[in-house]
Scaffold this active site. Structure first.
Site, PDB file in Angstrom:
ATOM      1  N   ILE A   1       6.009 -11.518  16.354  1.00 39.12           N
ATOM      2  CA  ILE A   1       4.834 -10.735  16.701  1.00 39.12           C
ATOM      3  C   ILE A   1       4.889  -9.368  16.016  1.00 39.12           C
ATOM      4  O   ILE A   1       5.908  -8.688  16.074  1.00 39.12           O
ATOM      5  CB  ILE A   1       4.647 -10.640  18.236  1.00 39.12           C
ATOM      6  CG1 ILE A   1       3.482  -9.720  18.589  1.00 39.12           C
ATOM      7  CG2 ILE A   1       5.895 -10.228  18.961  1.00 39.12           C
ATOM      8  CD1 ILE A   1       2.956  -9.919  19.985  1.00 39.12           C
TER       9      ILE A   1
ATOM     10  N   ALA B   1       4.750  -4.890  17.953  1.00 41.21           N
ATOM     11  CA  ALA B   1       5.127  -5.273  19.318  1.00 41.21           C
ATOM     12  C   ALA B   1       5.565  -4.090  20.164  1.00 41.21           C
ATOM     13  O   ALA B   1       5.913  -4.268  21.323  1.00 41.21           O
ATOM     14  CB  ALA B   1       6.244  -6.321  19.272  1.00 41.21           C
ATOM     15  N   ASN B   2       5.548  -2.877  19.601  1.00 37.12           N
ATOM     16  CA  ASN B   2       6.094  -1.753  20.386  1.00 37.12           C
ATOM     17  C   ASN B   2       5.028  -0.976  21.158  1.00 37.12           C
ATOM     18  O   ASN B   2       5.323   0.055  21.741  1.00 37.12           O
ATOM     19  CB  ASN B   2       6.877  -0.804  19.478  1.00 37.12           C
ATOM     20  CG  ASN B   2       6.001  -0.203  18.410  1.00 37.12           C
ATOM     21  OD1 ASN B   2       5.815  -0.828  17.371  1.00 37.12           O
ATOM     22  ND2 ASN B   2       5.446   0.960  18.661  1.00 37.12           N
ATOM     23  N   SER B   3       3.811  -1.463  21.182  1.00 40.06           N
ATOM     24  CA  SER B   3       2.759  -0.703  21.858  1.00 40.06           C
ATOM     25  C   SER B   3       1.634  -1.641  22.288  1.00 40.06           C
ATOM     26  O   SER B   3       1.458  -2.721  21.728  1.00 40.06           O
ATOM     27  CB  SER B   3       2.223   0.343  20.858  1.00 40.06           C
ATOM     28  OG  SER B   3       1.117   1.022  21.390  1.00 40.06           O
TER      29      SER B   3
ATOM     30  N   TYR C   1     -12.562  -0.381   9.677  1.00 44.87           N
ATOM     31  CA  TYR C   1     -11.937  -1.120  10.776  1.00 44.87           C
ATOM     32  C   TYR C   1     -12.684  -2.428  11.042  1.00 44.87           C
ATOM     33  O   TYR C   1     -12.086  -3.510  11.074  1.00 44.87           O
ATOM     34  CB  TYR C   1     -11.900  -0.261  12.049  1.00 44.87           C
ATOM     35  CG  TYR C   1     -11.290  -0.987  13.226  1.00 44.87           C
ATOM     36  CD1 TYR C   1      -9.909  -1.123  13.349  1.00 44.87           C
ATOM     37  CD2 TYR C   1     -12.093  -1.569  14.212  1.00 44.87           C
ATOM     38  CE1 TYR C   1      -9.350  -1.806  14.420  1.00 44.87           C
ATOM     39  CE2 TYR C   1     -11.535  -2.254  15.281  1.00 44.87           C
ATOM     40  CZ  TYR C   1     -10.159  -2.367  15.384  1.00 44.87           C
ATOM     41  OH  TYR C   1      -9.614  -3.060  16.440  1.00 44.87           O
TER      42      TYR C   1
HETATM   43  N1  LIG Z   1      -7.441  -1.826  22.190  1.00 38.69           N
HETATM   44  C1  LIG Z   1      -8.577  -2.489  22.050  1.00 38.69           C
HETATM   45  O1  LIG Z   1      -9.547  -2.256  22.784  1.00 38.69           O
HETATM   46  C2  LIG Z   1      -8.704  -3.545  20.992  1.00 38.69           C
HETATM   47  C3  LIG Z   1      -9.922  -4.229  20.893  1.00 38.69           C
HETATM   48  C4  LIG Z   1     -10.064  -5.205  19.928  1.00 38.69           C
HETATM   49  C5  LIG Z   1      -9.002  -5.509  19.090  1.00 38.69           C
HETATM   50  N2  LIG Z   1      -7.819  -4.836  19.188  1.00 38.69           N
HETATM   51  C6  LIG Z   1      -6.732  -5.193  18.262  1.00 38.69           C
HETATM   52  O2  LIG Z   1      -5.524  -5.355  18.969  1.00 38.69           O
HETATM   53  C7  LIG Z   1      -4.421  -5.158  18.083  1.00 38.69           C
HETATM   54  C8  LIG Z   1      -3.356  -4.313  18.781  1.00 38.69           C
HETATM   55  O3  LIG Z   1      -3.859  -3.014  19.005  1.00 38.69           O
HETATM   56  P1  LIG Z   1      -3.590  -2.156  20.322  1.00 38.69           P
HETATM   57  O4  LIG Z   1      -4.902  -1.919  20.939  1.00 38.69           O
HETATM   58  O5  LIG Z   1      -2.511  -2.748  21.110  1.00 38.69           O
HETATM   59  O6  LIG Z   1      -3.169  -0.758  19.644  1.00 38.69           O
HETATM   60  P2  LIG Z   1      -1.820   0.049  19.604  1.00 38.69           P
HETATM   61  O7  LIG Z   1      -1.310   0.300  20.986  1.00 38.69           O
HETATM   62  O8  LIG Z   1      -2.081   1.220  18.721  1.00 38.69           O
HETATM   63  O9  LIG Z   1      -0.810  -0.941  18.868  1.00 38.69           O
HETATM   64  C9  LIG Z   1      -0.894  -1.171  17.492  1.00 38.69           C
HETATM   65  C10 LIG Z   1       0.454  -1.614  16.963  1.00 38.69           C
HETATM   66  O10 LIG Z   1       0.344  -1.819  15.545  1.00 38.69           O
HETATM   67  C11 LIG Z   1       1.448  -1.173  14.925  1.00 38.69           C
HETATM   68  N3  LIG Z   1       1.191  -0.783  13.547  1.00 38.69           N
HETATM   69  C12 LIG Z   1       0.239   0.065  13.087  1.00 38.69           C
HETATM   70  N4  LIG Z   1       0.360   0.219  11.764  1.00 38.69           N
HETATM   71  C13 LIG Z   1       1.413  -0.534  11.369  1.00 38.69           C
HETATM   72  C14 LIG Z   1       2.038  -0.775  10.117  1.00 38.69           C
HETATM   73  N5  LIG Z   1       1.628  -0.207   8.987  1.00 38.69           N
HETATM   74  N6  LIG Z   1       3.095  -1.618  10.086  1.00 38.69           N
HETATM   75  C15 LIG Z   1       3.545  -2.195  11.217  1.00 38.69           C
HETATM   76  N7  LIG Z   1       2.995  -2.013  12.424  1.00 38.69           N
HETATM   77  C16 LIG Z   1       1.947  -1.181  12.496  1.00 38.69           C
HETATM   78  C17 LIG Z   1       1.694   0.040  15.785  1.00 38.69           C
HETATM   79  O11 LIG Z   1       2.968   0.576  15.520  1.00 38.69           O
HETATM   80  P3  LIG Z   1       3.293   2.138  15.763  1.00 38.69           P
HETATM   81  O12 LIG Z   1       3.471   2.314  17.234  1.00 38.69           O
HETATM   82  O13 LIG Z   1       4.512   2.385  14.962  1.00 38.69           O
HETATM   83  O14 LIG Z   1       2.109   2.898  15.251  1.00 38.69           O
HETATM   84  C18 LIG Z   1       1.543  -0.556  17.165  1.00 38.69           C
HETATM   85  O15 LIG Z   1       2.714  -1.224  17.544  1.00 38.69           O
HETATM   86  C19 LIG Z   1      -5.005  -4.535  16.825  1.00 38.69           C
HETATM   87  O16 LIG Z   1      -5.059  -5.514  15.813  1.00 38.69           O
HETATM   88  C20 LIG Z   1      -6.407  -4.138  17.227  1.00 38.69           C
HETATM   89  O17 LIG Z   1      -7.306  -4.178  16.138  1.00 38.69           O
HETATM   90  C21 LIG Z   1      -7.649  -3.865  20.133  1.00 38.69           C
HETATM   91  C1  LIG Z   2       1.417   4.688  23.562  1.00 38.63           C
HETATM   92  O1  LIG Z   2       2.458   5.310  22.820  1.00 38.63           O
HETATM   93  C2  LIG Z   2       3.413   5.981  23.635  1.00 38.63           C
HETATM   94  C3  LIG Z   2       4.338   6.734  22.708  1.00 38.63           C
HETATM   95  O2  LIG Z   2       4.796   5.932  21.674  1.00 38.63           O
HETATM   96  C4  LIG Z   2       4.138   4.952  24.524  1.00 38.63           C
HETATM   97  O3  LIG Z   2       5.073   5.590  25.361  1.00 38.63           O
HETATM   98  C5  LIG Z   2       3.111   4.234  25.383  1.00 38.63           C
HETATM   99  O4  LIG Z   2       3.734   3.195  26.118  1.00 38.63           O
HETATM  100  C6  LIG Z   2       2.007   3.640  24.509  1.00 38.63           C
HETATM  101  N1  LIG Z   2       0.934   3.112  25.342  1.00 38.63           N
HETATM  102  C7  LIG Z   2       0.676   1.828  25.452  1.00 38.63           C
HETATM  103  C8  LIG Z   2      -0.443   1.437  26.346  1.00 38.63           C
HETATM  104  O5  LIG Z   2       1.325   0.985  24.853  1.00 38.63           O
END
Ligand SMILES: NC(=O)c1ccc[n+]([C@@H]2O[C@H](COP(=O)([O-])OP(=O)(O)OC[C@H]3O[C@@H](n4cnc5c(N)ncnc54)[C@H](OP(=O)(O)O)[C@@H]3O)[C@@H](O)[C@H]2O)c1
Ligand SMILES: *[C@@H]1O[C@H](CO)[C@@H](O)[C@H](O)[C@H]1NC(C)=O
Ligand SMILES: *[C@@H]1O[C@H](CO)[C@@H](O)[C@H](O)[C@H]1NC(C)=O
Ligand SMILES: *[C@@H]1O[C@H](CO)[C@@H](O)[C@H](O)[C@H]1NC(C)=O
Length: 329
Positions: free
Chosen positions: A52, A55-57, A208
């Site tokens: 995956i 996976a850290n957020s 996006y």
């Molecule tokens: N949230 C919503 O409402 C929503 C709605 C529709 C679709 N999505 C989709 O859901 C997916 C997950 O997003 P999320 O909402 O969970 O956002 P998020 O909390 O920002 O998680 C995004 C993850 O992608 C990683 N990432 C970003 N750039 C990267 C790179 N260059 N190389 C490797 N990893 C990278 C981030 O790592 P870092 O922590 O290091 O930045 C983070 O782990 C995305 O594809 C997004 O388009 C989300």
């Molecule tokens: C957003 O990022 C912060 C700092 O990296 C992290 O502690 C937090 O768990 C993240 N939030 C979510 C919903 O993943």
């Protein structure tokens, strides 16, 4: 006969209680919702290796926790080693089941993608489930070291290269599934084949949406290419989820940002709820053999015609091959 005023005088005092009751019910529904039945199953991921990205957020982290709970061997591909370590603690805090493996991956960098692919090809016997989840939103225009616009490179091209390079590992699984995390914003996306790098009139919102449309087209083309193999490919929308995705802002409009931070926050679902469709597509036994479909809220959903345009999808695929240094498909 009683007038409206009379009724109001008699029952009006109950209105605040009714309002409190309604809010409590809404709150309870959010807090005590049981989720899709796939979450109440156990060991669905036993014996499976699950890769995956991101996976850290947010959604990726919540999905990784669930895969570990279901006894999977989870490979967490993250770009930030420090955050990745914390992720392991976070998953372990939730469950001590499953196996966790950390790998470095920066999707913006083709050499990083290639390094992970080669590492996996050398160390893994098979991959059963691959979740292309990592994503960015709201980045200003900039090019990666490989000369590719960053949002397109991260959300689409990096995953395109990774998936193609490790396909043979997925083919070694008896029943492999590739899950592509897209978004309902695909509806607003457009693939301009003469400007894939978004060089003309760049808007981060459009970049996006278009990358999320590209995700869906990729899943559909790949599923056709893999017909007759043991590998299924589906795309999905996780819903509107409270994550870190908006950390770079929403780009253009302050009004949108304000609504997002206020009303949006109330409407958004938890990361765990957001990961449900991911887990469903990855593990639900009822989806065996289902490929080339799009899901939302654990249900199959029709796509708008522009996302099903096979000519544009095929040309997008070819353009991605041209963009990548190491893929010859
Ligand atoms: N949230 C919503 O409402 C929503 C709605 C529709 C679709 N999505 C989709 O859901 C997916 C997950 O997003 P999320 O909402 O969970 O956002 P998020 O909390 O920002 O998680 C995004 C993850 O992608 C990683 N990432 C970003 N750039 C990267 C790179 N260059 N190389 C490797 N990893 C990278 C981030 O790592 P870092 O922590 O290091 O930045 C983070 O782990 C995305 O594809 C997004 O388009 C989300
Ligand atoms: C957003 O990022 C912060 C700092 O990296 C992290 O502690 C937090 O768990 C993240 N939030 C979510 C919903 O993943
Ligand atoms: C794990 O749980 C402990 C105790 O509940 C808490 O103090 C710690 O911050 C948690 N760590 C993470 C990474 O979630
Ligand atoms: C596609 O990109 C070209 C620039 O290469 C531009 O002239 C054209 O207007 C764009 N098409 C659309 C529909 O935006």
């Amino acid at each position: 006969m009683r007038t409206f005023q009379d009724s109001l005088a008699t029952y009006g005092k109950f209105i605040p209680y009714a309002a409190i009751g309604l809010v409590t019910l809404l709150f309870m529904r959010k807090t005590f919702r049981r989720g899709h039945s796939v979450l109440r199953r156990k060991h669905l991921a036993k014996g499976k290796t699950i890769l995956i990205t991101g996976a850290n957020s947010g959604i990726g982290l919540a999905a990784a926790i669930e895969f570990a709970k279901q006894d999977g061997r989870v490979i967490l591909a993250c770009r930030n080693r420090e955050k990745a370590k914390k992720t392991v603690y976070a998953v372990r805090n939730e469950t001590n089941k499953g196996t966790l493996v950390m790998k470095h991956l920066d999707l913006e960098s083709q050499s990083s993608v290639k390094a992970l692919a080669e590492d996996l090809l050398n160390t893994e016997e098979k991959i059963d489930i691959q979740v292309n989840n990592a994503g960015v939103m709201g980045l200003p225009y900039a090019l990666t070291e490989d000369g590719v616009e960053r949002t397109f490179a991260t959300n689409h091209l990096g995953h395109f290269i990774l998936t193609n390079m490790i396909l043979e590992l997925l083919k070694k699984s008896k029943e492999a599934r590739i899950i592509v995390v897209s978004s309902m914003l695909y509806k607003r996306g457009m693939i301009n084949l003469s400007d894939i790098n978004n060089e003309k009139a760049f808007s981060s919102q459009d970049a996006y949406s278009s990358s999320k449309l590209a995700n869906i087209m990729f899943a559909n083309v790949l599923s056709k290419k893999l017909e007759g193999t043991s590998v299924a490919v589906n795309s999905l929308s996780p819903g509107f989820v409270r994550t870190n995705l908006s950390r770079n802002g929403l780009g253009d409009s302050w009004l949108k940002s304000l609504l997002y931070q206020t009303v949006g926050h109330f409407l958004m679902r938890s990361p765990k709820h957001g990961a449900e469709t991911v887990v469903y597509c990855a593990l639900d036994p009822s989806l065996k053999g289902v490929s080339g479909k799009f899901f939302r809220d654990c249900k199959e959903k029709d796509l708008l015609p522009h996302a099903l345009d096979s000519a544009v999808s095929a040309r997008l695929w070819d353009a991605c091959v041209d963009f990548s240094k190491d893929i010859k498909t």
